[in-house]
Design an enzyme around this catalytic site. Sequence first.
Site, PDB file in Angstrom:
ATOM      1  N   LEU A   7     -35.830 -18.890 -23.027  1.00  0.00           N
ATOM      2  CA  LEU A   7     -35.188 -19.305 -24.281  1.00  0.00           C
ATOM      3  C   LEU A   7     -35.817 -20.589 -24.802  1.00  0.00           C
ATOM      4  O   LEU A   7     -35.794 -21.616 -24.132  1.00  0.00           O
ATOM      5  CB  LEU A   7     -33.689 -19.504 -24.072  1.00  0.00           C
ATOM      6  N   ARG A  14     -32.021 -33.774 -30.556  1.00  0.00           N
ATOM      7  CA  ARG A  14     -31.945 -35.104 -29.944  1.00  0.00           C
ATOM      8  C   ARG A  14     -33.305 -35.691 -29.579  1.00  0.00           C
ATOM      9  O   ARG A  14     -33.415 -36.851 -29.236  1.00  0.00           O
ATOM     10  CB  ARG A  14     -31.036 -35.043 -28.699  1.00  0.00           C
ATOM     11  N   TYR A 368     -75.947 -50.364 -24.666  1.00  0.00           N
ATOM     12  CA  TYR A 368     -75.434 -49.181 -25.352  1.00  0.00           C
ATOM     13  C   TYR A 368     -76.495 -48.094 -25.314  1.00  0.00           C
ATOM     14  O   TYR A 368     -77.606 -48.276 -25.822  1.00  0.00           O
ATOM     15  CB  TYR A 368     -75.059 -49.501 -26.809  1.00  0.00           C
TER      16      TYR A 368
HETATM   17  C1  UD1 Z   1     -26.742 -24.260 -21.702  1.00  0.00           C
HETATM   18  C2  UD1 Z   1     -25.589 -23.490 -21.038  1.00  0.00           C
HETATM   19  C3  UD1 Z   1     -24.839 -24.430 -20.096  1.00  0.00           C
HETATM   20  C4  UD1 Z   1     -25.810 -25.001 -19.073  1.00  0.00           C
HETATM   21  C5  UD1 Z   1     -27.010 -25.664 -19.761  1.00  0.00           C
HETATM   22  C6  UD1 Z   1     -28.052 -26.027 -18.724  1.00  0.00           C
HETATM   23  C7  UD1 Z   1     -24.811 -21.822 -22.641  1.00  0.00           C
HETATM   24  C8  UD1 Z   1     -23.747 -21.467 -23.608  1.00  0.00           C
HETATM   25  N1  UD1 Z   1     -24.689 -22.999 -22.044  1.00  0.00           N
HETATM   26  O1  UD1 Z   1     -26.158 -25.298 -22.480  1.00  0.00           O
HETATM   27  O2  UD1 Z   1     -23.798 -23.733 -19.435  1.00  0.00           O
HETATM   28  O3  UD1 Z   1     -25.146 -25.927 -18.237  1.00  0.00           O
HETATM   29  O4  UD1 Z   1     -27.619 -24.761 -20.702  1.00  0.00           O
HETATM   30  O5  UD1 Z   1     -29.097 -26.756 -19.287  1.00  0.00           O
HETATM   31  O6  UD1 Z   1     -25.699 -21.045 -22.433  1.00  0.00           O
HETATM   32  N2  UD1 Z   1     -31.669 -21.573 -27.314  1.00  0.00           N
HETATM   33  C9  UD1 Z   1     -32.227 -20.567 -28.056  1.00  0.00           C
HETATM   34  N3  UD1 Z   1     -31.524 -20.056 -29.105  1.00  0.00           N
HETATM   35  C10 UD1 Z   1     -30.300 -20.517 -29.439  1.00  0.00           C
HETATM   36  C11 UD1 Z   1     -29.739 -21.543 -28.673  1.00  0.00           C
HETATM   37  C12 UD1 Z   1     -30.441 -22.054 -27.613  1.00  0.00           C
HETATM   38  O7  UD1 Z   1     -33.332 -20.126 -27.788  1.00  0.00           O
HETATM   39  O8  UD1 Z   1     -29.726 -19.966 -30.404  1.00  0.00           O
HETATM   40  C13 UD1 Z   1     -32.426 -22.109 -26.194  1.00  0.00           C
HETATM   41  C14 UD1 Z   1     -32.737 -23.578 -26.333  1.00  0.00           C
HETATM   42  O9  UD1 Z   1     -33.994 -23.768 -26.987  1.00  0.00           O
HETATM   43  C15 UD1 Z   1     -32.794 -24.057 -24.885  1.00  0.00           C
HETATM   44  C16 UD1 Z   1     -31.851 -23.104 -24.183  1.00  0.00           C
HETATM   45  O10 UD1 Z   1     -31.677 -21.992 -25.019  1.00  0.00           O
HETATM   46  O11 UD1 Z   1     -34.082 -23.910 -24.332  1.00  0.00           O
HETATM   47  C17 UD1 Z   1     -30.513 -23.760 -23.866  1.00  0.00           C
HETATM   48  O12 UD1 Z   1     -29.889 -24.114 -25.080  1.00  0.00           O
HETATM   49  P1  UD1 Z   1     -29.105 -25.466 -25.261  1.00  0.00           P
HETATM   50  O13 UD1 Z   1     -28.563 -25.532 -26.634  1.00  0.00           O
HETATM   51  O14 UD1 Z   1     -29.915 -26.607 -24.784  1.00  0.00           O
HETATM   52  O15 UD1 Z   1     -27.882 -25.182 -24.253  1.00  0.00           O
HETATM   53  P2  UD1 Z   1     -26.982 -26.236 -23.533  1.00  0.00           P
HETATM   54  O16 UD1 Z   1     -25.971 -26.765 -24.491  1.00  0.00           O
HETATM   55  O17 UD1 Z   1     -27.827 -27.215 -22.832  1.00  0.00           O
END
Ligand code: UD1
Length: 457
Positions: A7, A14, A368
Amino acid sequence: MDMSIILAAGEGTRMKSNIPKVLHKICGKPMLEYIVDNSKEAGIDKNYIVIGHGGERVRDAFSHKDVVFKNQPIGPEYPYGTGFAVMQAIEHIEDDSNVVILCGDTPLITSKTIKELIESHIKNENFATVLTAYLKDPTGYGRIVRDEEGNLEKIVEHKDANEKEKNIKEINSGIYCFKGRELKYALNKIDDDNAQGELYITDVISILKQEGYRVGAYLIEDATEIYGVNSRVQLAFCEKIMRERINRYHMENGVTIIDPYNTYIEAEVKIGRDTIIYPGAILKGKTTIGNDCIIGENTRIEDSSIGNGVEIFSSTIEESTVSDNCYIGPYAHLRPNSRLGQNIKIGNFVEVKNSSIGDNSKAAHLAYIGDADVGKNVNVGCGVVFVNYDGRTKHRTIVEDNAFIGSNSNLIAPVKVKKWGYVAAGSTITHEVEESSLAIARAKQVNKIGWVEKKNF
Ligand code: UD1
Ligand code: CA
């Protein structure tokens, strides 16, 4: 057949950056590349990367890798969340495959852990296995909720958790292994009824659990592996851990690192046995260093190849080749495409650029050497300048074997000094110097007898 879905579509708000988060580098390598490489090393050969924000840049940066990209549509009209991200690869999920979900922003996860997660998943005959860890401060992470017997029940996001759940220190790493068929089945049932109004992949766990499918957690001891990067502060933190890992790897392979906390070696660098590295060394890119070298203090080497027995002190080397037993520095600069033969000395304040230098030659001080082909056994004196630029174009200089270039001379390119040619100190050479001849190109000295007395100084 195992597959992964990585993902990487999130915005990374941030980070406050114009670069997609997963392309930010850790020890010289984009975060996402660690995940892809480790997934492959764990034996997963089909890797799908879900991209969205900045997707084109991610795709370009990984065009050389054997991965498949899936676009997650982003906009107010589309759902959002990790569950929706996984759905983008749903057509590739085979019923009987193990599907590992990885996050593009957790670069410290190792291939060993990914492998162990899959093994635990298979051994326990789970339909879903979550990788978990204990954190002293679990703020922000999803919490692992277990029932009275200690079995995994569900994952609750920080924002959705009640006070009791917020006290749980076991967290969700965001990394899972699913059985293909059941993952597809449960994905179709998740909804956005939560604090963030997103489709959560974590809901797949509770859906499967409620319907009687076996789900489990695989707890890792080294919690640092699952640290995520959401900010520049966390980026620096992960860089520090990765740096320690890289340095440890080299030490375990026979490299002495005097102070591993002040030595910066990027991920792709290769170093031979019995090489000693002093504090402040920065070794970058596709650099290779041979055996028995001394990489002295404050030396930066980038995309270069260094032979065996080479000693380098307080110097900078970029995109260059240095053969065995050379001695470089202190304060030398090899700019791109410098090619040094064996046993060469490049000393204090010498700059070399786009030049080749033959075995046993020396330029020990303040010179040089630019756009030149210098032969073997050549001595380039102190303060010699290869004048390669006429204000419009660069020209080459050729200095053949055994030539001697006296101190403070200028060689105005294009020009050639032939074999055994000898340039007198202070000469400005504009014409070819014949083989074995002495070239003097400077004003003759005149002594005016009694001049000082007459001037009445
Ligand atoms: C997520 C988990 C959380 C976990 C944490 C660990 C969920 C709902 N929550 O939260 O339980 O503790 O990761 O780091 O899954 N991404 C996409 N598409 C989207 C949203 C996110 O590709 O629509 C990707 C982001 O780029 C990232 C990853 O998914 O690489 C995680 O997304 P992020 O929003 O960082 O999730 P957390 O709030 O950290
Ligand atoms: Ca995250």
